[in-house]
Write a protein that holds these residues in place. Sequence first.
Motif, PDB file in Angstrom:
ATOM      1  N   ARG A   1       0.855  -1.182   0.000  1.00  0.00           N
ATOM      2  CA  ARG A   1       0.000   0.000   0.000  1.00  0.00           C
ATOM      3  C   ARG A   1       0.891   1.233   0.000  1.00  0.00           C
ATOM      4  NH1 ARG A   1      -5.135   0.112   3.362  1.00  0.00           N
ATOM      5  NH2 ARG A   1      -5.922   0.647   1.299  1.00  0.00           N
ATOM      6  N   VAL A   2       0.715   2.071  -1.018  1.00  0.00           N
ATOM      7  CA  VAL A   2       1.577   3.236  -1.195  1.00  0.00           C
ATOM      8  C   VAL A   2       0.708   4.483  -1.318  1.00  0.00           C
ATOM      9  CG1 VAL A   2       3.353   1.855  -2.337  1.00  0.00           C
ATOM     10  CG2 VAL A   2       1.593   2.978  -3.720  1.00  0.00           C
ATOM     11  N   PRO A   3       1.274   5.659  -1.001  1.00  0.00           N
ATOM     12  CA  PRO A   3       0.484   6.896  -1.128  1.00  0.00           C
ATOM     13  C   PRO A   3       0.083   7.142  -2.571  1.00  0.00           C
ATOM     14  CG  PRO A   3       2.792   7.372  -0.671  1.00  0.00           C
ATOM     15  CD  PRO A   3       2.610   5.907  -0.459  1.00  0.00           C
ATOM     16  N   VAL A   4      -1.139   7.668  -2.759  1.00  0.00           N
ATOM     17  CA  VAL A   4      -1.661   7.857  -4.104  1.00  0.00           C
ATOM     18  C   VAL A   4      -0.927   8.956  -4.853  1.00  0.00           C
ATOM     19  CG1 VAL A   4      -3.455   9.481  -3.405  1.00  0.00           C
ATOM     20  CG2 VAL A   4      -3.811   8.067  -5.417  1.00  0.00           C
ATOM     21  N   GLY A   5      -0.359   9.929  -4.125  1.00  0.00           N
ATOM     22  CA  GLY A   5       0.350  11.033  -4.765  1.00  0.00           C
ATOM     23  C   GLY A   5       0.026  12.351  -4.092  1.00  0.00           C
ATOM     24  N   VAL A   6       0.289  13.436  -4.786  1.00  0.00           N
ATOM     25  CA  VAL A   6       0.011  14.763  -4.228  1.00  0.00           C
ATOM     26  C   VAL A   6      -1.494  15.021  -4.276  1.00  0.00           C
ATOM     27  CG1 VAL A   6       0.439  17.241  -4.417  1.00  0.00           C
ATOM     28  CG2 VAL A   6       2.272  15.607  -4.930  1.00  0.00           C
ATOM     29  N   VAL A   7      -2.020  15.543  -3.180  1.00  0.00           N
ATOM     30  CA  VAL A   7      -3.457  15.769  -3.020  1.00  0.00           C
ATOM     31  C   VAL A   7      -3.775  17.254  -3.150  1.00  0.00           C
ATOM     32  CG1 VAL A   7      -5.410  15.576  -1.421  1.00  0.00           C
ATOM     33  CG2 VAL A   7      -3.665  13.769  -1.504  1.00  0.00           C
ATOM     34  N   ALA A   8      -4.840  17.567  -3.864  1.00  0.00           N
ATOM     35  CA  ALA A   8      -5.405  18.921  -3.885  1.00  0.00           C
ATOM     36  C   ALA A   8      -6.722  18.892  -3.140  1.00  0.00           C
ATOM     37  CB  ALA A   8      -5.625  19.394  -5.313  1.00  0.00           C
ATOM     38  N   ALA A   9      -6.802  19.649  -2.053  1.00  0.00           N
ATOM     39  CA  ALA A   9      -8.030  19.727  -1.265  1.00  0.00           C
ATOM     40  C   ALA A   9      -8.637  21.112  -1.424  1.00  0.00           C
ATOM     41  CB  ALA A   9      -7.743  19.445   0.204  1.00  0.00           C
ATOM     42  N   ILE A  10      -9.953  21.144  -1.615  1.00  0.00           N
ATOM     43  CA  ILE A  10     -10.679  22.407  -1.755  1.00  0.00           C
ATOM     44  C   ILE A  10     -11.796  22.400  -0.722  1.00  0.00           C
ATOM     45  CG2 ILE A  10     -12.035  23.860  -3.301  1.00  0.00           C
ATOM     46  CD1 ILE A  10     -10.586  22.560  -5.645  1.00  0.00           C
ATOM     47  N   VAL A  11     -11.803  23.406   0.149  1.00  0.00           N
ATOM     48  CA  VAL A  11     -12.755  23.420   1.260  1.00  0.00           C
ATOM     49  C   VAL A  11     -13.548  24.723   1.250  1.00  0.00           C
ATOM     50  CG1 VAL A  11     -11.340  21.882   2.665  1.00  0.00           C
ATOM     51  CG2 VAL A  11     -11.082  24.358   2.905  1.00  0.00           C
ATOM     52  N   PRO A  12     -14.774  24.697   1.779  1.00  0.00           N
ATOM     53  CA  PRO A  12     -15.616  25.892   1.806  1.00  0.00           C
ATOM     54  C   PRO A  12     -15.347  26.735   3.047  1.00  0.00           C
ATOM     55  CG  PRO A  12     -16.853  24.030   2.619  1.00  0.00           C
ATOM     56  CD  PRO A  12     -15.496  23.502   2.261  1.00  0.00           C
ATOM     57  N   TRP A  13     -16.131  27.811   3.145  1.00  0.00           N
ATOM     58  CA  TRP A  13     -15.921  28.798   4.201  1.00  0.00           C
ATOM     59  C   TRP A  13     -16.640  28.476   5.499  1.00  0.00           C
ATOM     60  CZ3 TRP A  13     -20.796  29.969   5.300  1.00  0.00           C
ATOM     61  CH2 TRP A  13     -21.743  29.948   4.267  1.00  0.00           C
ATOM     62  N   ASN A  14     -17.581  27.526   5.507  1.00  0.00           N
ATOM     63  CA  ASN A  14     -18.385  27.353   6.724  1.00  0.00           C
ATOM     64  C   ASN A  14     -17.623  26.658   7.838  1.00  0.00           C
ATOM     65  OD1 ASN A  14     -18.508  25.013   5.102  1.00  0.00           O
ATOM     66  ND2 ASN A  14     -20.462  24.380   5.960  1.00  0.00           N
ATOM     67  N   PHE A  15     -16.715  25.722   7.476  1.00  0.00           N
ATOM     68  CA  PHE A  15     -15.848  25.072   8.461  1.00  0.00           C
ATOM     69  C   PHE A  15     -14.434  24.997   7.883  1.00  0.00           C
ATOM     70  CE2 PHE A  15     -20.053  23.507   9.644  1.00  0.00           C
ATOM     71  CZ  PHE A  15     -20.066  23.778  11.005  1.00  0.00           C
ATOM     72  N   PRO A  16     -13.776  26.129   7.752  1.00  0.00           N
ATOM     73  CA  PRO A  16     -12.475  26.141   7.072  1.00  0.00           C
ATOM     74  C   PRO A  16     -11.386  25.385   7.807  1.00  0.00           C
ATOM     75  CG  PRO A  16     -12.915  28.269   8.099  1.00  0.00           C
ATOM     76  CD  PRO A  16     -14.175  27.474   8.207  1.00  0.00           C
ATOM     77  N   ALA A  17     -11.521  25.236   9.126  1.00  0.00           N
ATOM     78  CA  ALA A  17     -10.494  24.529   9.899  1.00  0.00           C
ATOM     79  C   ALA A  17     -10.750  23.029   9.932  1.00  0.00           C
ATOM     80  CB  ALA A  17     -10.433  25.089  11.319  1.00  0.00           C
ATOM     81  N   SER A  18     -11.908  22.619  10.407  1.00  0.00           N
ATOM     82  CA  SER A  18     -12.160  21.189  10.592  1.00  0.00           C
ATOM     83  C   SER A  18     -12.158  20.436   9.266  1.00  0.00           C
ATOM     84  CB  SER A  18     -13.476  20.965  11.342  1.00  0.00           C
ATOM     85  OG  SER A  18     -14.569  21.517  10.637  1.00  0.00           O
ATOM     86  N   LEU A  19     -12.652  21.049   8.193  1.00  0.00           N
ATOM     87  CA  LEU A  19     -12.647  20.380   6.897  1.00  0.00           C
ATOM     88  C   LEU A  19     -11.241  20.302   6.308  1.00  0.00           C
ATOM     89  CD1 LEU A  19     -15.927  21.865   5.396  1.00  0.00           C
ATOM     90  CD2 LEU A  19     -15.561  19.544   6.222  1.00  0.00           C
ATOM     91  N   PHE A  20     -10.379  21.188   6.693  1.00  0.00           N
ATOM     92  CA  PHE A  20      -8.954  21.130   6.350  1.00  0.00           C
ATOM     93  C   PHE A  20      -8.338  19.878   6.983  1.00  0.00           C
ATOM     94  CE2 PHE A  20      -4.772  23.806   6.966  1.00  0.00           C
ATOM     95  CZ  PHE A  20      -4.072  22.914   6.159  1.00  0.00           C
ATOM     96  N   ALA A  21      -8.532  19.713   8.266  1.00  0.00           N
ATOM     97  CA  ALA A  21      -7.902  18.594   8.977  1.00  0.00           C
ATOM     98  C   ALA A  21      -8.450  17.245   8.554  1.00  0.00           C
ATOM     99  CB  ALA A  21      -8.083  18.765  10.483  1.00  0.00           C
TER     100      ALA A  21
END
Length: 458
Positions: free
Chosen positions: A119-139
Motif C-alpha cells: 500500500r503506497v500513497p496515491v500522490g500529491v493531493v489537492a483539497a478544496i474546502v468551503p468557508w463554513n468550516f475552514p479549519a475542521s474540513l482542512f484537517a
Amino acid sequence: MSELIVVAPDDLREIGRAPVDDAKSVDAKVTAAAQAMASWAAASPMHRAEALLAIGAATRERIPELADALSREQGKTRKEAKMELDRYAGPFLQYAGLATAIGGRHTRLAPEVEGLVERVPVGVVAAIVPWNFPASLFASKLAPALAAGCGFLIKPADTTPLITLELAEIAKRFLPTGLLDVVIGGAEVGEALIAHPDIARVAFTGSTAVGRRIGAHAGKELKRVSLELGGCDPFVLLEDADVPAAVRSLVGTRFYNAGQVCVAPKRLIVSERVADEAIELLSGKLARITPGPGLSETATMGPLHTEQGRTLLEDQVADAADRGATLVGGGRPDGEDVERGWFARPALVVDPPAGARVRTEETFGPVLTVIRVRDEDEAAAVANETRYGLGASVWSGDQDRAFRLARRIPAGYTWINALGRVYDELPFGGVRDSGFGREHGTEALDSYLEDRTFIYRG
C-alpha cells in the motif's frame, strides 16, 4: 502577485490580506510538494505518526487565539470556533495511530508462487474546502493524507484564507519543506490546481454545482476524487417519539453555525398528531437565540457569512410565504451591533406547499422548514422529494420502526433517535446529488492509498 482582501462578516471591516496565486505559483507549489513527498513517503510510519501528534498538540496550545481569529473571519461565535478548532486537532491524533497500522498482505498462491500487496500513497493531493468550516474540513483531509504519505495542497474559500494560512504554518513546522502549502484564489486558480499533471487526488467539500464541475475536470485526467456536497436533509419526527428530546437535538444541529452546515437537518417532517407541540417548542427555543457578532459575550448565533448567502436565503423564504407558508420569526435583527453585517433572525417556515424552494433546495442559514404528514408512507415520500442524500434523522419510540423508515430514505449518514453529531471514527459522505467518497474513519485513509500487487516465485 495580487492580494485578496478579507472582511469580517459581522461589520464588513477589513481584517487582513492574502496573496493570490496564479498558474506559475500553483505549478511551483505542486512541484515542491511532489519533491518533498519522496522523503515523506519513505519515512517510517512511526515518524509520520510523531509528526501528526506534534501538529495536533501545537495547534491545541494556540486554540484561544486561533478561535478569536476564526470567529472574526468566518462569523461564528467564539464557542463554536473553539469547538471547530478542537475538531481540527482531533484527526491528527486519530490518524497518528492509524499511520502505524498501514500494511499490505502476503498470500501463498501456489506451492512456488507468492503474492504481495503493498500500500503506497496515491500522490500529491489537492483539497478544496468551503468557508463554513475552514479549519475542521482542512484537517479531515490533511491528517489522513499525511498519514498515508501524500503531499498536500489546500485551497480555502477566498473569504476564509487567513485561518488556513495560520493553521498551515503550525503544521509546516513538523513537515518536510514544501510538503504542505496553501493555494489562494478563485475558480481559475482552483481549476489550475486540479488540472496540474502532478495532482493525483482531489478532495472537495462544497456545493453540488461546483462539485459537478470539479468532478468533470478531475475525470478528464482520471484523477481520484471525492465530493462531499450539499444537502436538504430530512428530520422525521413520528407521533410516538420523545418530542422534547427530538426538538432539543433539532435546534442544536439546525441553528449551529447560523444554520450554515451541509449536514444539518433542513426539513422537519413531522406527524400531524404532534406537529403543534413541536412547533410550540421550536418557537420558544428560537426566541431565545440572540444574533450578534461572534466575539460578543451575549450573542448565541453569528451572522451569515456573505451578503449573497443572506439574499438567497431571504428569497427562498419569500417564495414559501408567497405560496402560503406561515412564517415564525425571521427577518433581520435590530441593533447597533448588527446593522452592518449579514445578520438574520432564525425562522420556521411552516407548511410550505410542494414545489416551494425551501422543500427542494438547500437552505444554508437559520431557517427550518416544517411539513406535516399523515403517516410513514407520506413521511418517506416527502423525505425523498429531493435528489440530495447527505444526512437524515428519524425519531420514533419504536426503534425497529425508525430503522425501517430510515432505510427508505437514501442518505450517507443517518441518525436514529440521536443527536446529529458527526463522529470521526465513522465514514462520512453522501449519495446521489450529495456526492460520493467518504471522509473520516479508516475509509478516508484508504482513499489516499494505492494498492500495488506483485507476483513472484517463492
